[in-house]
Write a protein that holds these residues in place. Structure first.
Motif, short mmCIF file in Angstrom:
data_model
loop_
_atom_site.label_atom_id
_atom_site.label_comp_id
_atom_site.label_asym_id
_atom_site.label_seq_id
_atom_site.Cartn_x
_atom_site.Cartn_y
_atom_site.Cartn_z
N ALA A 1 0.82 -1.21 0.00
CA ALA A 1 0.00 0.00 0.00
C ALA A 1 0.85 1.26 0.00
O ALA A 1 0.50 2.25 -0.63
CB ALA A 1 -0.93 0.01 1.20
N LEU A 2 1.98 1.22 0.67
CA LEU A 2 2.86 2.38 0.73
C LEU A 2 3.76 2.49 -0.50
O LEU A 2 4.44 3.49 -0.69
CB LEU A 2 3.74 2.31 1.98
N ALA B 1 -7.55 2.97 1.39
CA ALA B 1 -8.29 2.48 2.56
C ALA B 1 -7.32 1.89 3.59
O ALA B 1 -7.50 2.08 4.80
CB ALA B 1 -9.31 1.44 2.14
N LEU B 2 -6.30 1.19 3.11
CA LEU B 2 -5.32 0.59 4.01
C LEU B 2 -4.48 1.67 4.70
O LEU B 2 -4.18 1.56 5.89
CB LEU B 2 -4.43 -0.37 3.23
N LEU B 3 -4.14 2.72 3.97
CA LEU B 3 -3.37 3.81 4.57
C LEU B 3 -4.20 4.62 5.55
O LEU B 3 -3.70 5.07 6.58
CB LEU B 3 -2.81 4.72 3.47
N ASP B 4 -5.48 4.82 5.24
CA ASP B 4 -6.34 5.60 6.13
C ASP B 4 -6.63 4.87 7.43
O ASP B 4 -6.72 5.48 8.49
CB ASP B 4 -7.66 5.93 5.43
N GLY C 1 -7.70 -1.54 10.46
CA GLY C 1 -9.05 -1.97 10.14
C GLY C 1 -9.06 -3.35 9.48
O GLY C 1 -8.03 -3.98 9.28
N PRO C 2 -10.25 -3.81 9.12
CA PRO C 2 -10.35 -5.13 8.49
C PRO C 2 -9.68 -5.12 7.12
O PRO C 2 -9.62 -4.11 6.44
CB PRO C 2 -11.87 -5.33 8.36
#
Length: 101
Positions: free
Chosen positions: A65-66, A90-93, A97-98
């Protein structure tokens, strides 16, 4: 005949009770305690291995993600492993989370 039935039933109940009490008493001997602690230690090792595996998987997702492990254009495996922009955002935010599968 009824007396024989009750004698047999009493003997069976006595054998069952002696076996249960013996098993319970054996669990409190030094060997029984050592066996129980050994099983507990093995369970902890399995738990630690599962946690390490999950951490490595999640770290891989975050690295993708990065863009740290984006790979090169020549590497087909790296391009297949890339996340789309919405999943990466979504993963960075919300990194805790799931996970999207």
């Amino acid at each position: 005949m009824a007396r024989l039935f009750w004698v047999a039933l009493g003997a069976a109940a006595g054998v069952y009770a002696v076996r249960k009490v013996s098993k319970a008493a054996e669990a409190y001997t030094p060997a029984g305690v050592a066996n129980g602690l050994s099983d507990f230690g093995e369970g902890l090792r399995e738990l630690a291995a599962a946690v390490r595996e999950g951490m490595a998987e999640r770290e891989g997702e975050l690295r993708l993600a990065l863009g740290i492990d984006a790979g090169t254009a020549d590497d087909p495996e790296a391009s297949a492993a890339r996340l789309d922009a919405a999943s990466a955002r979504a993963l960075l935010d919300d990194p805790t989370g799931p996970r999207a599968r």
